[in-house]
Design a protein around this motif. Structure first.
Motif, PDB file in Angstrom:
ATOM      1  N   LEU A   1     -43.957  93.371 -83.614  1.00 29.51           N
ATOM      2  CA  LEU A   1     -42.440  93.093 -83.625  1.00 29.51           C
ATOM      3  C   LEU A   1     -42.093  92.038 -84.677  1.00 29.51           C
ATOM      4  CD1 LEU A   1     -40.230  93.974 -81.584  1.00 29.51           C
ATOM      5  CD2 LEU A   1     -40.639  91.636 -80.210  1.00 29.51           C
ATOM      6  N   LEU A   2     -43.309  90.825 -84.832  1.00 28.56           N
ATOM      7  CA  LEU A   2     -43.071  89.873 -85.737  1.00 28.56           C
ATOM      8  C   LEU A   2     -43.234  90.637 -87.140  1.00 28.56           C
ATOM      9  CD1 LEU A   2     -44.320  86.730 -84.199  1.00 28.56           C
ATOM     10  CD2 LEU A   2     -42.183  87.026 -84.777  1.00 28.56           C
ATOM     11  N   ALA A   3     -44.220  91.484 -87.081  1.00 27.49           N
ATOM     12  CA  ALA A   3     -44.587  92.185 -88.368  1.00 27.49           C
ATOM     13  C   ALA A   3     -43.308  92.935 -89.069  1.00 27.49           C
ATOM     14  CB  ALA A   3     -45.817  93.122 -88.235  1.00 27.49           C
ATOM     15  N   ALA A   4     -42.678  93.771 -88.157  1.00 32.40           N
ATOM     16  CA  ALA A   4     -41.589  94.264 -88.489  1.00 32.40           C
ATOM     17  C   ALA A   4     -40.700  93.274 -88.876  1.00 32.40           C
ATOM     18  CB  ALA A   4     -40.916  95.278 -87.269  1.00 32.40           C
ATOM     19  N   MET A   5     -40.351  92.238 -88.261  1.00 32.04           N
ATOM     20  CA  MET A   5     -39.473  91.271 -89.000  1.00 32.04           C
ATOM     21  C   MET A   5     -39.775  90.743 -90.347  1.00 32.04           C
ATOM     22  SD  MET A   5     -38.603  88.893 -85.530  1.00 32.04           S
ATOM     23  CE  MET A   5     -37.751  89.726 -84.112  1.00 32.04           C
ATOM     24  N   MET A   6     -40.943  90.612 -90.555  1.00 35.87           N
ATOM     25  CA  MET A   6     -41.400  90.199 -92.013  1.00 35.87           C
ATOM     26  C   MET A   6     -41.224  91.011 -92.675  1.00 35.87           C
ATOM     27  SD  MET A   6     -45.103  88.194 -91.055  1.00 35.87           S
ATOM     28  CE  MET A   6     -45.085  87.216 -89.647  1.00 35.87           C
ATOM     29  N   ALA A   7     -41.272  92.277 -92.669  1.00 38.08           N
ATOM     30  CA  ALA A   7     -41.287  93.220 -93.519  1.00 38.08           C
ATOM     31  C   ALA A   7     -39.554  93.538 -93.855  1.00 38.08           C
ATOM     32  CB  ALA A   7     -41.445  94.812 -93.200  1.00 38.08           C
ATOM     33  N   ALA A   8     -38.763  93.365 -92.947  1.00 38.73           N
ATOM     34  CA  ALA A   8     -37.207  93.335 -93.076  1.00 38.73           C
ATOM     35  C   ALA A   8     -36.840  92.302 -93.879  1.00 38.73           C
ATOM     36  CB  ALA A   8     -36.521  93.708 -91.824  1.00 38.73           C
ATOM     37  N   ALA A   9     -37.332  90.931 -93.543  1.00 38.61           N
ATOM     38  CA  ALA A   9     -37.074  89.698 -94.081  1.00 38.61           C
ATOM     39  C   ALA A   9     -37.407  89.651 -95.573  1.00 38.61           C
ATOM     40  CB  ALA A   9     -37.886  88.555 -93.348  1.00 38.61           C
ATOM     41  N   ALA A  10     -38.691  90.236 -96.039  1.00 31.00           N
ATOM     42  CA  ALA A  10     -39.294  90.472 -97.215  1.00 31.00           C
ATOM     43  C   ALA A  10     -37.988  91.379 -98.002  1.00 31.00           C
ATOM     44  CB  ALA A  10     -40.613  90.874 -97.290  1.00 31.00           C
ATOM     45  N   ALA A  11     -37.629  92.563 -97.550  1.00 27.05           N
ATOM     46  CA  ALA A  11     -36.836  93.350 -98.177  1.00 27.05           C
ATOM     47  C   ALA A  11     -35.297  92.786 -98.290  1.00 27.05           C
ATOM     48  CB  ALA A  11     -36.492  94.906 -97.232  1.00 27.05           C
ATOM     49  N   THR A  12     -34.953  91.859 -97.631  1.00 22.94           N
ATOM     50  CA  THR A  12     -33.736  91.170 -97.800  1.00 22.94           C
ATOM     51  C   THR A  12     -33.609  90.088 -98.805  1.00 22.94           C
ATOM     52  OG1 THR A  12     -33.289  91.531 -95.314  1.00 22.94           O
ATOM     53  CG2 THR A  12     -31.925  89.835 -96.520  1.00 22.94           C
ATOM     54  N   SER A  13     -34.694  89.145 -98.959  1.00 22.97           N
ATOM     55  CA  SER A  13     -34.902  88.262 -99.891  1.00 22.97           C
ATOM     56  C   SER A  13     -35.280  88.881-101.159  1.00 22.97           C
ATOM     57  CB  SER A  13     -35.807  87.366 -99.454  1.00 22.97           C
ATOM     58  OG  SER A  13     -37.242  87.736 -99.242  1.00 22.97           O
ATOM     59  N   MET A  14     -35.713  89.896-101.144  1.00 23.63           N
ATOM     60  CA  MET A  14     -36.146  90.527-102.473  1.00 23.63           C
ATOM     61  C   MET A  14     -35.033  90.862-103.174  1.00 23.63           C
ATOM     62  SD  MET A  14     -37.549  94.489-102.597  1.00 23.63           S
ATOM     63  CE  MET A  14     -36.024  95.488-102.722  1.00 23.63           C
ATOM     64  N   ARG A  15     -33.854  91.038-102.588  1.00 27.62           N
ATOM     65  CA  ARG A  15     -32.728  91.314-103.506  1.00 27.62           C
ATOM     66  C   ARG A  15     -32.194  90.297-104.327  1.00 27.62           C
ATOM     67  NH1 ARG A  15     -30.693  93.683 -98.424  1.00 27.62           N
ATOM     68  NH2 ARG A  15     -31.546  95.628 -98.446  1.00 27.62           N
ATOM     69  N   ARG A  16     -32.456  89.206-104.018  1.00 23.05           N
ATOM     70  CA  ARG A  16     -32.199  87.926-104.598  1.00 23.05           C
ATOM     71  C   ARG A  16     -32.867  87.992-106.042  1.00 23.05           C
ATOM     72  NH1 ARG A  16     -27.711  86.710-103.322  1.00 23.05           N
ATOM     73  NH2 ARG A  16     -27.537  87.037-100.813  1.00 23.05           N
ATOM     74  N   ALA A  17     -33.924  88.653-105.940  1.00 26.22           N
ATOM     75  CA  ALA A  17     -34.738  88.414-107.437  1.00 26.22           C
ATOM     76  C   ALA A  17     -34.117  89.400-108.271  1.00 26.22           C
ATOM     77  CB  ALA A  17     -36.138  88.684-107.064  1.00 26.22           C
ATOM     78  N   GLY A  18     -33.124  90.171-108.014  1.00 25.43           N
ATOM     79  CA  GLY A  18     -32.599  91.037-108.896  1.00 25.43           C
ATOM     80  C   GLY A  18     -33.482  91.947-109.553  1.00 25.43           C
ATOM     81  N   ARG A  19     -33.639  92.192-110.993  1.00 22.50           N
ATOM     82  CA  ARG A  19     -34.556  93.260-111.472  1.00 22.50           C
ATOM     83  C   ARG A  19     -35.990  92.719-111.732  1.00 22.50           C
ATOM     84  NH1 ARG A  19     -33.016  94.307-116.253  1.00 22.50           N
ATOM     85  NH2 ARG A  19     -31.670  92.835-116.222  1.00 22.50           N
ATOM     86  N   ILE A  20     -36.195  91.622-111.077  1.00 23.15           N
ATOM     87  CA  ILE A  20     -37.895  91.252-111.489  1.00 23.15           C
ATOM     88  C   ILE A  20     -38.564  92.359-110.679  1.00 23.15           C
ATOM     89  CG2 ILE A  20     -39.555  89.374-111.264  1.00 23.15           C
ATOM     90  CD1 ILE A  20     -37.445  87.462-110.674  1.00 23.15           C
TER      91      ILE A  20
END
Ligand SMILES: Nc1ncnc2c1ncn2[C@@H]1O[C@H](COP(=O)(O)OP(=O)(O)O)[C@@H](O)[C@H]1O
Ligand SMILES: [Mg+2]
Lengths: 266, 232
Positions: free
Chosen positions: A74-93
């Motif tokens: 459960l927490l692992a799935a949350m972490m993957a979703a969290a990473a995908a969400t915050s990654m968008r902030r990095a733009g095209r890096i």
């Protein structure tokens, strides 16, 4: 007054949700008079939010009766979703997802593991999942802030970074200042929450504990524990993600790839 | 493989395609050691892009550059950029003093440029006694001189200058031109200087390359190019 009429807690909840949604929609309709039209967006968001959280609530209710190890996937799935969400902030890096994932997993995963081992967070699903999800969510937010700030700083300083590269500087050196300021900026929310704890706000967790009858002092101290743990998981997350991202802003031939349009061009 | 003749720097079908468009399109040109090549062309013709490729700040999508006969992709980027210095169109100075800026390059390799060397470089660019000044209040011309001194502190073999006078008034413009000529003479530097002004090219260089839409339209000795461009 709803409580006097409805006894079933789920039905009561739905009725309360209905009242809250109706009020929100009424306020939106009020805005129509100023020719601000958000009623379609607001209606969709309200319905969508309610359906999502109700679905998650039922899944959680089912899982809570399951074995303890359920919290791990459960927490692992949350972490993957969290990473995908915050990654968008990095733009095209390039490599933003990897950096975010590593940041969130090491930051929140590492801190959750340490704190459960130390006995600060109980291992029953009812504690580990909600507290863990708070740590993941905050690591995600801090991570998003750090990556957004880093991207902004780099794009605002393309000429300076390339000048340093052209003088033979190592890529990491040319962005060291921006890594530092991104890291600092990302921790402002966690630090300010701690600083203002109890003065500006009484967080939901404590309010909930007090409402369900826990001794207020114990609830208060546990709230501090949670916020302090949020600070460590956010800080560790951002340390990892900014360290990784500063490398991937450059190509193997030490060219700044995160330039953003034709900025810094003559 | 070795470059023919004495070319210190040789671009071979150098190309960069961005979003399907060739902004530098198959440029081949040689610069002999100690020579100055001027790159002239209208705004947007790819002069800056060409210069950036020479310092490998962008990656060629075709062709390559030979430095002293060696494909520059075989050199570690930091070594390449030490040997091929670049002064950008709008100089960016790092926060701090003039001396700190001049010391920046050597400091990247863990060397501290002695005070005497800093003073000598600043005298060369016409800014004696500027060492301890903060960079905040320098004029455009002074800032450009500091950025030339800073590039020279790396003891480059080749110096790339991107429109070094475009942001300056006429007096500072002549000053920088004199400085470039002096530096090339005194240090035996090989130099590629971008300008949109053919008259300036004539004052600085003995060889001229005219670019248009990323391609070489003409390249040769100054007099030939001037004649062909109808400007003698
Ligand atoms: N990173 C980039 N992405 C897309 N187009 C670019 C980029 N850099 C430059 N260009 C385009 O390439 C052309 C040449 O630009 P440039 O080399 O700066 O010309 P010049 O220095 O001769 O004025 C211009 O049309 C410019 O818009
Ligand atoms: Mg240009």
């Amino acid at each position: 007054m709803l409580k006097g009429w409805i006894e079933d807690p789920t039905l009561l909840g739905l009725a309360q949700a209905g009242v809250a949604a109706a009020l929100a929609f009424a306020v939106v309709l009020l805005a129509r008079r100023r020719r601000i039209h958000v009623e379609a967006d607001a209606a969709v968001a309200l319905v969508r939010g309610l359906v999502q959280i109700a679905l998650v609530g039922s899944v959680l209710a089912a899982l809570m009766r399951g074995p303890r190890w359920t919290s791990v996937p459960l927490l692992a799935a949350m972490m993957a979703a969290a990473a995908a969400t915050s990654m968008r902030r990095a733009g095209r890096i390039p490599g933003a997802f990897r950096a975010s994932l590593a940041g969130v997993v090491v930051g929140s995963g590492g801190v959750i593991a340490l704190m459960t081992l130390a006995g600060v967070i109980a291992t029953d699903l009812g504690t580990l999942v909600p507290v863990g999800s708070m740590l993941v969510a905050n690591a995600m937010n801090a991570n998003g802030l750090a990556l957004d700030r880093f991207r902004g700083e780099v794009q605002a300083h393309v000429a300076e970074i390339e000048t340093a590269l052209a003088l033979g500087a190592a890529p990491e050196e040319t962005v060291a200042r921006f890594v530092r300021s991104s890291y600092e900026a990302s921790l402002i929310p966690a630090i300010d929450s701690l600083r203002s704890l109890g003065i500006v706000w009484i967080p939901g967790l404590m309010a909930g504990m007090v409402l369900t009858g826990a001794p207020p002092l114990a609830a208060a101290i546990y709230q501090f524990v949670v916020l302090a743990t949020i600070l460590s998981s956010s800080a560790l997350s951002c340390l990892v993600s900014t360290t990784l991202i500063r490398k991937t802003a450059f190509s193997p031939a030490e060219q700044l790839v995160l330039r953003g349009g034709a900025a810094g061009r003559g | 493989m070795d470059a023919p003749g004495t070319a210190l720097l040789r671009a071979e079908r150098l190309t960069r395609v961005v979003a399907g468009r060739a902004i530098v399109d198959g440029i081949s040109v040689e610069v002999a050691a100690g020579d100055v090549l001027a790159v002239v062309g209208p705004s947007g013709s790819g002069k800056s892009s060409f210069l950036r490729l020479l310092d490998r700040l962008d990656e060629p999508t075709g062709g390559t550059v030979y430095l002293g006969g060696r494909d520059y992709r075989a050199l570690p980027p930091r070594e390449l950029r030490r040997r091929v210095g670049m002064v950008m169109q709008a100089p960016v100075l790092f926060p701090g003093t003039v001396a700190e800026n001049v010391r920046f390059g050597p400091a990247q390799r863990g060397e501290r440029l002695p005070d005497a060397d800093v003073a000598r470089l600043l005298a060369l660019v016409g800014l004696p006694s500027f060492a301890d000044r903060a960079v905040d209040h320098l004029s455009g011309g002074e800032a450009q001189r500091v950025s030339v001194a800073r590039a020279l502190a790396n003891r480059p073999e080749v110096l790339l200058l991107d429109e070094p006078t475009s942001a300056l008034d006429d007096a500072s413009k002549r000053g920088i031109e004199a400085l470039v000529t002096e530096v090339v003479r005194a240090r035996g530097l090989t130099c590629v200087v971008v300008t949109h002004d053919l008259a300036q090219a004539a004052r600085l260089a003995r060889r001229v390359m005219v670019v248009e839409a990323g391609r070489v339209r003409r390249v040769g000795p100054l007099e030939e190019v001037l004649r062909a461009e109808g400007m003698d």
